[in-house]
Scaffold this active site. Structure first.
Site, PDB file in Angstrom:
ATOM      1  N   HIS A 173       0.815  -1.219   0.000  1.00 63.37           N
ATOM      2  CA  HIS A 173       0.000   0.000   0.000  1.00 63.37           C
ATOM      3  C   HIS A 173       0.850   1.272   0.000  1.00 63.37           C
ATOM      4  O   HIS A 173       0.302   2.371  -0.108  1.00 63.37           O
ATOM      5  CB  HIS A 173      -0.925   0.032   1.220  1.00 63.37           C
ATOM      6  CG  HIS A 173      -1.923  -1.082   1.254  1.00 63.37           C
ATOM      7  ND1 HIS A 173      -2.671  -1.437   0.162  1.00 63.37           N
ATOM      8  CD2 HIS A 173      -2.288  -1.928   2.263  1.00 63.37           C
ATOM      9  CE1 HIS A 173      -3.457  -2.462   0.485  1.00 63.37           C
ATOM     10  NE2 HIS A 173      -3.236  -2.772   1.745  1.00 63.37           N
ATOM     11  N   ASP A 210      -3.376 -10.477  -1.866  1.00 58.24           N
ATOM     12  CA  ASP A 210      -3.931  -9.872  -0.661  1.00 58.24           C
ATOM     13  C   ASP A 210      -5.347  -9.381  -0.958  1.00 58.24           C
ATOM     14  O   ASP A 210      -5.665  -9.040  -2.100  1.00 58.24           O
ATOM     15  CB  ASP A 210      -3.031  -8.698  -0.263  1.00 58.24           C
ATOM     16  CG  ASP A 210      -3.360  -8.103   1.094  1.00 58.24           C
ATOM     17  OD1 ASP A 210      -2.616  -8.374   2.046  1.00 58.24           O
ATOM     18  OD2 ASP A 210      -4.347  -7.338   1.193  1.00 58.24           O
ATOM     19  N   HIS A 212      -6.702  -6.628  -0.210  1.00 65.87           N
ATOM     20  CA  HIS A 212      -6.717  -5.207  -0.536  1.00 65.87           C
ATOM     21  C   HIS A 212      -5.916  -4.963  -1.808  1.00 65.87           C
ATOM     22  O   HIS A 212      -4.975  -5.706  -2.111  1.00 65.87           O
ATOM     23  CB  HIS A 212      -6.128  -4.391   0.621  1.00 65.87           C
ATOM     24  CG  HIS A 212      -6.843  -4.595   1.921  1.00 65.87           C
ATOM     25  ND1 HIS A 212      -6.430  -5.521   2.863  1.00 65.87           N
ATOM     26  CD2 HIS A 212      -7.957  -4.007   2.417  1.00 65.87           C
ATOM     27  CE1 HIS A 212      -7.262  -5.490   3.895  1.00 65.87           C
ATOM     28  NE2 HIS A 212      -8.196  -4.581   3.653  1.00 65.87           N
ATOM     29  N   ASP A 297      -5.097 -12.220   3.943  1.00 64.33           N
ATOM     30  CA  ASP A 297      -6.341 -11.741   4.529  1.00 64.33           C
ATOM     31  C   ASP A 297      -7.566 -12.027   3.668  1.00 64.33           C
ATOM     32  O   ASP A 297      -8.685 -11.701   4.071  1.00 64.33           O
ATOM     33  CB  ASP A 297      -6.254 -10.250   4.883  1.00 64.33           C
ATOM     34  CG  ASP A 297      -5.572  -9.419   3.817  1.00 64.33           C
ATOM     35  OD1 ASP A 297      -5.201  -9.968   2.781  1.00 64.33           O
ATOM     36  OD2 ASP A 297      -5.392  -8.209   4.043  1.00 64.33           O
TER      37      ASP A 297
END
Length: 543
Positions: A173, A210, A212, A297
């Protein structure tokens, strides 16, 4: 001859295609037989939040993973690549030295928390969202980037084959100029750029699974044709963080995005996306190395529960193994997210099994491909095939088979539905909160209660108990599994109508309700799309 070929591969891996098929097979066998490599350093445990004990990204994440791999003897014959701090020059491959200096100046918990609250970027969408720091975070962040670089270097130099960087803080990120989303430096972007700039590799692919989006990695690699990025991520038509259009499927040639508009996609759904889109494209592109942004996740019973995804641990093993078959001995994973220990520890264990191929006595439990991919992901796969047919021959061939199948079963030719974006109001609201310096720096995600925690542990244990090692891992030719992609347009017309109503809520500024409505709808709709629509009266509300 074989020694010359191996030397040519080490210097410029794409030269391997100049040799015969049998020679190439022997080279790939030698590469796969190299020892597994890993990086782990307990100095990274010092990255801890001094002002909030509820942070999900906590030191135990990497420690628990490492201890599980040791207990399973997966690192017994592996090569430990010592971690060392990345230099300023190495970090500057992706981050300005002004940022490095800013971070080095943070000495107290108060300074760290206030820095995470600042709003002073010229890019309002890229300020410090969901970021925490502590006085020793910079030390850990340098180590995470340096370990990732040296794992790549060890693989290119032939000291290891595949490997795993067990590092934190995570990185995907982090923008060049702005750390965010638990991330400080973008470890995978720095490592990929080091591979092409300093080690002479011609093509490096990044695959991020992931939950995200790889929102920091995207601008880091978007304009470099030597770097290819794939991201699987929750999207919900823009109603999932970071609430931006650019994470939909319509990317440039060098990116493939799988925006997940429904919850609870399984490992079979993900592997179907691999089969239909990702693997054919990577095989056509022929990367010299694959870097996995390994976030867990999206795993079964991670902290988002039934609002998240449902990838069981052995699915990560199969994804890693299939990628390792594209770049044998040159597939490296770098730890990203994953926040429920029972999930991420098992998932990392299985992923490492996938990277340690069968010659290293690392069998995987059997996995099943669904007869029909979950509806929203099926549409995303079809959208990718349709969109990337302009870029890749393999996708042009696949699209032709899709249209032939649609015609054969009496359905209309596939065309993408008009794109829907639900993030406008939420993004505006989020930016307003940041401008007011009212952004929360603590207690973003409440911990799961004891009953929910135990229920999740029990579900994961039940999956582990059901592992079946007796069945062979499925292999499918490129033309197989086409029936998974049959697209019944009526289903999607109904969804489009329902989502249009939700869009109206966003225009009225009902941001919180918009997010809840969209996420709830995604969960509801995904349960429908594996079955004929009208067989159950409980779905009558979609009429």
């Amino acid at each position: 001859m074989l020694r010359s070929a191996l030397l040519a591969y080490r210097i410029a891996p794409n030269n391997v295609r100049l040799f015969s098929a049998s020679c190439k097979t022997r080279i790939q066998g030698l590469l796969s037989a190299r020892p597994f490599g890993f990086a782990y350093d307990e100095r990274m445990l010092a990255h801890d939040c001094p002002y909030d004990s509820t942070m999900a990204e906590k030191p135990e994440r990497m420690k628990l993973i490492y201890e599980r791999l040791v207990n399973e003897k997966q690192l017994e014959k592996a090569v430990n690549i010592p971690a060392r701090p990345a230099t300023d020059e190495e970090l500057a491959l992706n981050h300005p030295l002004e940022l490095v200096k800013e971070l080095e100046e943070l000495k107290t918990p108060e300074q760290c928390e206030d820095y995470c609250r600042e709003f002073n970027s010229p890019h309002p969408f890229r300020d410090k969202e969901i970021l925490w720091l502590g006085p020793r975070s910079m030390e850990a962040a340098r180590l995470a980037a340096g370990a990732s670089i040296d794992l790549v270097k060890a693989s290119v130099e032939g000291r290891i084959g595949n490997g795993f960087a067990i590092v934190r803080p995570p990185g995907h990120h982090a923008y060049g100029k702005t750390p965010q989303g638990y991330c400080v430096f973008n470890n995978v972007a720095v490592a990929a750029k080091y591979a092409v700039e300093k080690l002479g590799l011609e093509k490096v692919a990044i695959v991020d699974f992931d939950i995200h989006p790889a929102n920091g990695t995207l601008p880091s690699v978007r304009d470099d044709s030597r770097l290819h990025l794939t991201s699987f991520h929750a999207y919900h038509h823009g109603a999932f963080w970071p609430f931006e259009r650019e994470y939909d499927y319509d990317t440039k040639k060098e990116q493939i995005f799988f925006p997940l508009n429904g919850a609870m996609n399984t490992e079979g759904d993900y592997l179907s996306a691999f089969h239909h889109v990702l693997l054919p494209v990577l095989k056509e592109w022929k990367p010299d190395m694959i870097l996995i942004s390994a976030g867990f996740d999206a795993g079964y019973c991670d902290i988002m529960l039934d609002m998240g995804q449902s990838v069981k641990a052995h699915g990560y093993g199969h994804m890693a193994r299939q990628l390792a078959e594209v770049a044998p001995g040159r597939t490296l994973a770098i730890l990203e997210g994953g926040y429920f220990p029972h999930n991420y520890v098992e998932s990392a264990h299985m992923m490492v099994k996938g990277l340690q191929d069968n010659t290293q006595n690392a069998p995987l439990p059997a996995v099943e491909y669904p007869p029909l991919v979950q509806g929203p992901l099926r549409e995303t796969i079809l959208n990718n095939i349709h969109h990337h047919a302009r870029h890749w021959q393999c996708m042009r061939d696949k699209l032709e088979r899709v249209q032939q199948q649609q015609k054969r079963v009496g359905l209309a030719e596939y065309t993408p539905s008009p794109r829907l974006f639900l993030g406008h109001g939420i993004r505006d609201y989020w930016n307003m909160v940041k401008e007011m310096r009212a952004v929360r720096t603590r207690e973003w995600f409440p911990p799961l209660d004891a009953a929910t925690t135990q229920a999740s542990i029990d579900k994961i244990d039940a999956v582990k108990k059901a592992y079946d090692y007796s069945k062979p891992c499925p292999t499918h030719a490129e033309g197989a599994l086409m029936e998974q992609l049959v697209r019944h347009s009526l289903y999607f017309e109904l969804i489009q109508a329902k989502l249009s109503l939700i869009t109206d809520l966003g225009r009225k500024g009902a941001c919180r309700q918009l997010h809840q409505e969209c996420t709830g709808l995604s969960v509801h709709v995904q349960r429908i799309l594996r079955f004929p629509l009208w067989k159950d009266s409980k779905y009558d509300d979609l009429r």
